[in-house]
Write a protein that holds these residues in place. Structure first.
Motif, PDB file in Angstrom:
ATOM      1  N   ASP A  59       0.834  -1.206   0.000  1.00 39.40           N
ATOM      2  CA  ASP A  59       0.000   0.000   0.000  1.00 39.40           C
ATOM      3  C   ASP A  59       0.868   1.255   0.000  1.00 39.40           C
ATOM      4  N   TYR A  60       1.975   1.230   0.735  1.00 37.14           N
ATOM      5  CA  TYR A  60       2.854   2.398   0.778  1.00 37.14           C
ATOM      6  C   TYR A  60       3.410   2.709  -0.605  1.00 37.14           C
ATOM      7  N   ARG A  61       3.765   1.664  -1.326  1.00 37.35           N
ATOM      8  CA  ARG A  61       4.323   1.851  -2.663  1.00 37.35           C
ATOM      9  C   ARG A  61       3.305   2.407  -3.641  1.00 37.35           C
ATOM     10  N   SER A  62       2.049   2.312  -3.323  1.00 37.19           N
ATOM     11  CA  SER A  62       1.012   2.826  -4.221  1.00 37.19           C
ATOM     12  C   SER A  62       0.667   4.280  -3.956  1.00 37.19           C
ATOM     13  N   LEU A  63       1.318   4.887  -2.976  1.00 31.95           N
ATOM     14  CA  LEU A  63       0.989   6.256  -2.590  1.00 31.95           C
ATOM     15  C   LEU A  63       1.748   7.285  -3.412  1.00 31.95           C
ATOM     16  N   CYS A  64       1.079   8.388  -3.655  1.00 35.55           N
ATOM     17  CA  CYS A  64       1.745   9.607  -4.102  1.00 35.55           C
ATOM     18  C   CYS A  64       2.192  10.321  -2.825  1.00 35.55           C
ATOM     19  N   LEU A  65       3.442  10.737  -2.784  1.00 34.20           N
ATOM     20  CA  LEU A  65       4.000  11.387  -1.602  1.00 34.20           C
ATOM     21  C   LEU A  65       4.440  12.793  -1.976  1.00 34.20           C
ATOM     22  N   ALA A  66       4.273  13.707  -1.060  1.00 30.70           N
ATOM     23  CA  ALA A  66       4.562  15.101  -1.416  1.00 30.70           C
ATOM     24  C   ALA A  66       5.062  15.886  -0.214  1.00 30.70           C
ATOM     25  N   TRP A  67       5.699  17.004  -0.521  1.00 31.78           N
ATOM     26  CA  TRP A  67       6.148  17.956   0.489  1.00 31.78           C
ATOM     27  C   TRP A  67       5.456  19.291   0.271  1.00 31.78           C
ATOM     28  N   PHE A  68       5.109  19.909   1.392  1.00 32.13           N
ATOM     29  CA  PHE A  68       4.490  21.227   1.395  1.00 32.13           C
ATOM     30  C   PHE A  68       5.167  22.071   2.469  1.00 32.13           C
ATOM     31  N   ARG A  69       4.940  23.364   2.403  1.00 35.75           N
ATOM     32  CA  ARG A  69       5.418  24.219   3.485  1.00 35.75           C
ATOM     33  C   ARG A  69       4.400  25.316   3.747  1.00 35.75           C
ATOM     34  N   LEU A  70       4.471  25.817   4.974  1.00 34.41           N
ATOM     35  CA  LEU A  70       3.498  26.808   5.403  1.00 34.41           C
ATOM     36  C   LEU A  70       4.196  27.911   6.174  1.00 34.41           C
ATOM     37  N   VAL A  71       3.979  29.115   5.711  1.00 29.57           N
ATOM     38  CA  VAL A  71       4.445  30.310   6.408  1.00 29.57           C
ATOM     39  C   VAL A  71       3.222  30.968   7.027  1.00 29.57           C
ATOM     40  N   PRO A  72       3.300  31.354   8.302  1.00 30.25           N
ATOM     41  CA  PRO A  72       2.142  32.000   8.932  1.00 30.25           C
ATOM     42  C   PRO A  72       1.630  33.167   8.098  1.00 30.25           C
ATOM     43  N   GLY A  73       0.321  33.188   7.908  1.00 39.25           N
ATOM     44  CA  GLY A  73      -0.288  34.269   7.144  1.00 39.25           C
ATOM     45  C   GLY A  73      -0.368  34.010   5.662  1.00 39.25           C
ATOM     46  N   LYS A  74       0.202  32.890   5.214  1.00 35.31           N
ATOM     47  CA  LYS A  74       0.167  32.544   3.797  1.00 35.31           C
ATOM     48  C   LYS A  74      -0.489  31.188   3.608  1.00 35.31           C
ATOM     49  N   GLU A  75      -0.844  30.886   2.365  1.00 31.99           N
ATOM     50  CA  GLU A  75      -1.438  29.599   2.064  1.00 31.99           C
ATOM     51  C   GLU A  75      -0.354  28.522   2.027  1.00 31.99           C
ATOM     52  N   ARG A  76      -0.785  27.293   2.291  1.00 35.49           N
ATOM     53  CA  ARG A  76       0.149  26.176   2.210  1.00 35.49           C
ATOM     54  C   ARG A  76       0.657  26.050   0.780  1.00 35.49           C
ATOM     55  N   GLU A  77       1.971  25.924   0.646  1.00 41.41           N
ATOM     56  CA  GLU A  77       2.603  25.893  -0.661  1.00 41.41           C
ATOM     57  C   GLU A  77       3.045  24.483  -1.002  1.00 41.41           C
ATOM     58  N   GLY A  78       2.595  23.987  -2.132  1.00 44.39           N
ATOM     59  CA  GLY A  78       3.067  22.701  -2.614  1.00 44.39           C
ATOM     60  C   GLY A  78       4.462  22.832  -3.172  1.00 44.39           C
TER      61      GLY A  78
ATOM     62  N   THR B 120       4.491   6.848  -7.807  1.00 45.97           N
ATOM     63  CA  THR B 120       4.797   5.475  -7.416  1.00 45.97           C
ATOM     64  C   THR B 120       5.980   4.922  -8.202  1.00 45.97           C
ATOM     65  N   ASP B 121       6.213   5.434  -9.401  1.00 48.11           N
ATOM     66  CA  ASP B 121       7.342   4.951 -10.204  1.00 48.11           C
ATOM     67  C   ASP B 121       8.619   5.736  -9.936  1.00 48.11           C
ATOM     68  N   GLY B 122       8.560   6.665  -8.984  1.00 47.93           N
ATOM     69  CA  GLY B 122       9.752   7.437  -8.629  1.00 47.93           C
ATOM     70  C   GLY B 122       9.904   8.747  -9.365  1.00 47.93           C
ATOM     71  N   SER B 123       9.062   9.012 -10.346  1.00 47.62           N
ATOM     72  CA  SER B 123       9.165  10.275 -11.072  1.00 47.62           C
ATOM     73  C   SER B 123       8.664  11.406 -10.189  1.00 47.62           C
TER      74      SER B 123
END
Length: 126
Positions: A31-50, A56-59
């Motif tokens: 199941d873990y290998r089937s996931l899309c994984l991502a990083w985001f960041r958040l600065v107070p007062g701003k929207e969460r940034e992707g 799953t294929d590493g791209s």
């Protein structure tokens, strides 16, 4: 249900580097290998940034403004997602989050992800 835990944040001088990790638990390897994984960041007062997402294929897909300084990767066998950050700038100061899900398109769009870590703080001093 997958749980995510980020680590590796901290304080660093400008032009320095950090590597963030995101460890997953509560899920089997298939199941873990089937996931899309991502990083985001958040600065107070701003929207969460992707920032970046990895298929799953590493791209990988990156937000255009962040290409070149950040690298997303994963070690699926160890259930770990990484974000290598180089040439850090004070404007990179933020809370960094990892996320996981199975969206139709694996892009770093916050609304596409239901599973989030608690975040790790990165502070870049000038």
């Amino acid at each position: 249900q997958v749980q995510l835990h980020e680590s590796g944040g901290g304080s660093v001088q400008a032009v320095g580097s950090l590597r963030l990790s995101c460890a997953a638990s509560g899920i089997d390897l298939r199941d873990y290998r089937s996931l899309c994984l991502a990083w985001f960041r958040l600065v107070p007062g701003k929207e969460r940034e992707g920032m970046a997402a990895i298929e799953t294929d590493g791209s990988a897909r990156y937000t255009d403004s962040l290409k070149g300084r950040f690298t997303i990767s994963s070690d699926k066998a160890k259930y770990i997602l990484y974000l290598e950050m180089n040439n850090l700038k004070p404007e990179d100061t933020a809370m960094y989050y990892c996320a996981a899900d199975r969206p139709f398109h694996c892009n770093p769009q916050p609304k596409s992800f239901d599973y989030w870590g608690q975040g790790t703080q990165v502070t870049v001093a000038s």
